[in-house]
Design an enzyme around this catalytic site. Structure first.
Site, PDB file in Angstrom:
ATOM      1  N   HIS A 156     -18.012  20.911 -47.736  1.00  0.00           N
ATOM      2  CA  HIS A 156     -18.554  21.732 -46.635  1.00  0.00           C
ATOM      3  C   HIS A 156     -18.203  23.210 -46.829  1.00  0.00           C
ATOM      4  O   HIS A 156     -18.123  23.946 -45.846  1.00  0.00           O
ATOM      5  CB  HIS A 156     -18.031  21.258 -45.267  1.00  0.00           C
ATOM      6  CG  HIS A 156     -18.058  19.775 -45.089  1.00  0.00           C
ATOM      7  ND1 HIS A 156     -19.123  19.109 -44.545  1.00  0.00           N
ATOM      8  CD2 HIS A 156     -17.152  18.813 -45.422  1.00  0.00           C
ATOM      9  CE1 HIS A 156     -18.876  17.802 -44.525  1.00  0.00           C
ATOM     10  NE2 HIS A 156     -17.696  17.594 -45.067  1.00  0.00           N
ATOM     11  N   SER A 277     -26.105  49.100 -58.801  1.00  0.00           N
ATOM     12  CA  SER A 277     -27.006  49.395 -57.685  1.00  0.00           C
ATOM     13  C   SER A 277     -27.555  50.798 -57.875  1.00  0.00           C
ATOM     14  O   SER A 277     -26.852  51.694 -58.348  1.00  0.00           O
ATOM     15  CB  SER A 277     -26.226  49.313 -56.375  1.00  0.00           C
ATOM     16  OG  SER A 277     -26.880  50.065 -55.371  1.00  0.00           O
ATOM     17  N   LYS A 283     -21.174  49.160 -56.671  1.00  0.00           N
ATOM     18  CA  LYS A 283     -21.662  47.784 -56.758  1.00  0.00           C
ATOM     19  C   LYS A 283     -21.711  47.247 -58.174  1.00  0.00           C
ATOM     20  O   LYS A 283     -22.019  47.941 -59.119  1.00  0.00           O
ATOM     21  CB  LYS A 283     -23.091  47.675 -56.179  1.00  0.00           C
ATOM     22  CG  LYS A 283     -23.200  47.841 -54.696  1.00  0.00           C
ATOM     23  CD  LYS A 283     -22.459  46.774 -53.879  1.00  0.00           C
ATOM     24  CE  LYS A 283     -23.080  45.397 -54.034  1.00  0.00           C
ATOM     25  NZ  LYS A 283     -24.410  45.332 -53.420  1.00  0.00           N
ATOM     26  N   GLU A 290     -28.019  35.021 -59.398  1.00  0.00           N
ATOM     27  CA  GLU A 290     -29.001  34.960 -58.302  1.00  0.00           C
ATOM     28  C   GLU A 290     -30.351  34.479 -58.806  1.00  0.00           C
ATOM     29  O   GLU A 290     -31.041  33.697 -58.146  1.00  0.00           O
ATOM     30  CB  GLU A 290     -29.157  36.334 -57.652  1.00  0.00           C
ATOM     31  CG  GLU A 290     -27.921  36.797 -56.913  1.00  0.00           C
ATOM     32  CD  GLU A 290     -28.002  38.281 -56.608  1.00  0.00           C
ATOM     33  OE1 GLU A 290     -28.574  38.636 -55.572  1.00  0.00           O
ATOM     34  OE2 GLU A 290     -27.503  39.087 -57.425  1.00  0.00           O
TER      35      GLU A 290
END
Ligand code: ARG
Length: 460
Positions: A156, A277, A283, A290
């Site tokens: 979980h 970024s 970043k 992804e």
């Protein structure tokens, strides 16, 4: 430009029909398979006496020329080249004249396209199985390098019990082993030659599909000519296998997204496998992970889309089946890209094992060990669970640290409290297939054996 069916027709084709109908834009990618099928077909025609040896040789020479032209990009496609089969036959006839006009004897584009696509798919399935095996090798070597590092295991997405990092990495490795099994099983079922089925019913001519199948290296020929040209199970099955493989890669991707976040901090990504970024200078983004997560959506889409195309099609060939190639090609391309980028990302990332251990060293992670301590002393597990649960509740309510409460409890005491020491719980996961050093050492060997067996099967 004369169409393949000009004898039956008075007028030409509408532009809109051509634009919709033509598949050359994507099926030219199968030119090698189309040439292989044509060579095998011509050799068979000569063997059974449907073509003279002289003619068959002229056609084979023309096919070689087409191969050169298509490989070096000098092949001049014509407006009427609706698909790769038309283009090849048209050019062979230009080059070999009357002999070329005999090439299509006893053959239809229906059995031809099914043959081409099976040959193409067979090779791709094997090559993707090799790429998956390479990625499993990366996971195995990262697991070996991780020695006895441990991190929280989650259920979980809540911390559950500590596990060896090697165990976690190999968990993904075993899922991929099943993917390789499926790729190779799909290859076995795809390994059937449709050539000789004709349009759908076979032929009045003395064709010999068995020898054609053997010539092309197929394991068998079709049993039923209608099934041979109407069946695209091998496409649907490949799409499923790739979609499930993509789903597995997406789960790895999602974990890497989490692990590379500031909040988890379990991994540092290599610069070569992360992006920056355009606005935020600080970043470092896990785009590869992804995209591994995102590409699964596209793969699932190809599977469901093509299943919808197949659903309800009457026997035997229908033009709807031309919709098989684009999703199939894209699915294989997508999985290859994703696999190699994710492999590179996993190979180069740095594990922050100190962060992992800190996260795993919460005393609560050993709560079940306390209950099992009581079980060994004769307490029924349900009662033991309640005893420890009450101590956890008390600790969380601020009545003392769990270690102190356990030490002070006469049912537990200092021996039990020692179970909560940093790094101790994972050592006690000793059962077969479990997450501790003992079983993981066995697992590493079994996994290496599995990879070796897999590689043999891929080559065979
Ligand atoms: N381009 C077609 C396909 O991809 C080849 C088969 C065409 N057959 C036909 N009867 N028109 O399926």
């Amino acid at each position: 430009m004369a169409t393949l069916w000009h004898g039956r027709f008075e007028g030409g084709s509408a532009e809109a029909l051509q634009a919709l109908n033509d598949s050359l834009g994507f099926d030219r990618r199968m030119f090698r398979e189309d040439l292989a099928g044509s060579r095998a077909h011509v050799r068979m025609l000569a063997r059974v006496g449907l073509m003279s040896v002289v003619d068959s040789e002229a056609v084979l020479v023309a096919l070689d020329t087409v191969e050169v032209e298509m490989s070096d990009g000098s092949f001049a496609f014509a407006v009427g080249d609706e698909d790769i089969h038309t283009a090849v036959e048209r050019r062979v006839t230009e080059l070999a004249g009357d002999a070329g006009a005999r090439l299509h004897t006893g053959r239809s584009r229906n059995d031809q396209v099914a043959t081409d696509l099976r040959l193409w798919t067979l090779r791709e399935l094997g090559e993707v199985a090799e790429l998956v095996t390479a990625f499993q090798g990366t996971l195995a070597s990262r697991a070996d390098g991780a020695a006895e590092a441990y991190l929280p295991g989650y259920t979980h997405l809540q911390q559950a019990q500590p596990v060896l990092l090697a165990h976690h990495l190999l968990a993904h490795g075993w899922a991929l082993a099943r993917d390789v099994d499926r790729l190779l099983d799909a290859r076995t079922r795809a390994d059937v030659s449709p050539l000789g089925a004709g349009a759908l019913a076979g032929s009045s001519l003395p064709l010999d599909p068995d020898s054609v199948a053997a010539d092309l290296g197929f394991a068998a020929r079709f049993e039923n000519s209608m099934d041979a040209v109407g069946d695209r199970d091998f496409v649907a099955e490949s799409l499923f296998v790739l979609a499930l493989l993509g789903v597995h890669l997406s789960r790895i991707g999602e974990e890497l997204v989490l692990w590379s976040s500031e909040e988890f901090g379990f991994v540092h990504l290599d610069d070569a496998f992360s992006t920056g970024s355009s606005m935020l200078p600080q970043k470092k983004n896990p785009d590869v992970a992804e995209l591994a997560r995102g590409k699964a959506g596209r793969l699932i889409g190809h599977l469901t889309g093509f299943m919808a195309t197949l659903k309800g099609l009457p026997m035997a060939y229908n033009k709807d089946l031309q919709e098989d190639k684009e999703p199939l090609f894209d699915a294989f391309d997508t999985i290859r890209l994703t696999l190699s980028a994710l492999d590179g990302m996993v190979a180069t990332l740095e594990f922050r094992t100190d962060r992992m251990a800190d996260a795993a060293d919460s005393p609560y992670a050993a709560a079940v060990d306390l209950a099992e301590y009581l079980v060994v002393g004769g307490t029924p597990f349900r009662d033991a669970h309640a005893v420890v649960g009450a101590l956890v509740r008390a600790a969380l309510a601020g009545e003392g640290s769990l270690v102190d409460l356990v030490t002070a409890d006469e049912r537990l005491g200092p021996d039990a409290a020692a179970l909560l020491a940093r790094g101790a719980p994972v050592l006690r996961r000793t059962t077969p297939g479990g997450a501790g050093p003992g079983p993981v050492a066995v697992q590493r060997i079994r996994f290496a054996d599995r990879l070796a067996a897999q590689s043999k099967r891929i080559a065979g």
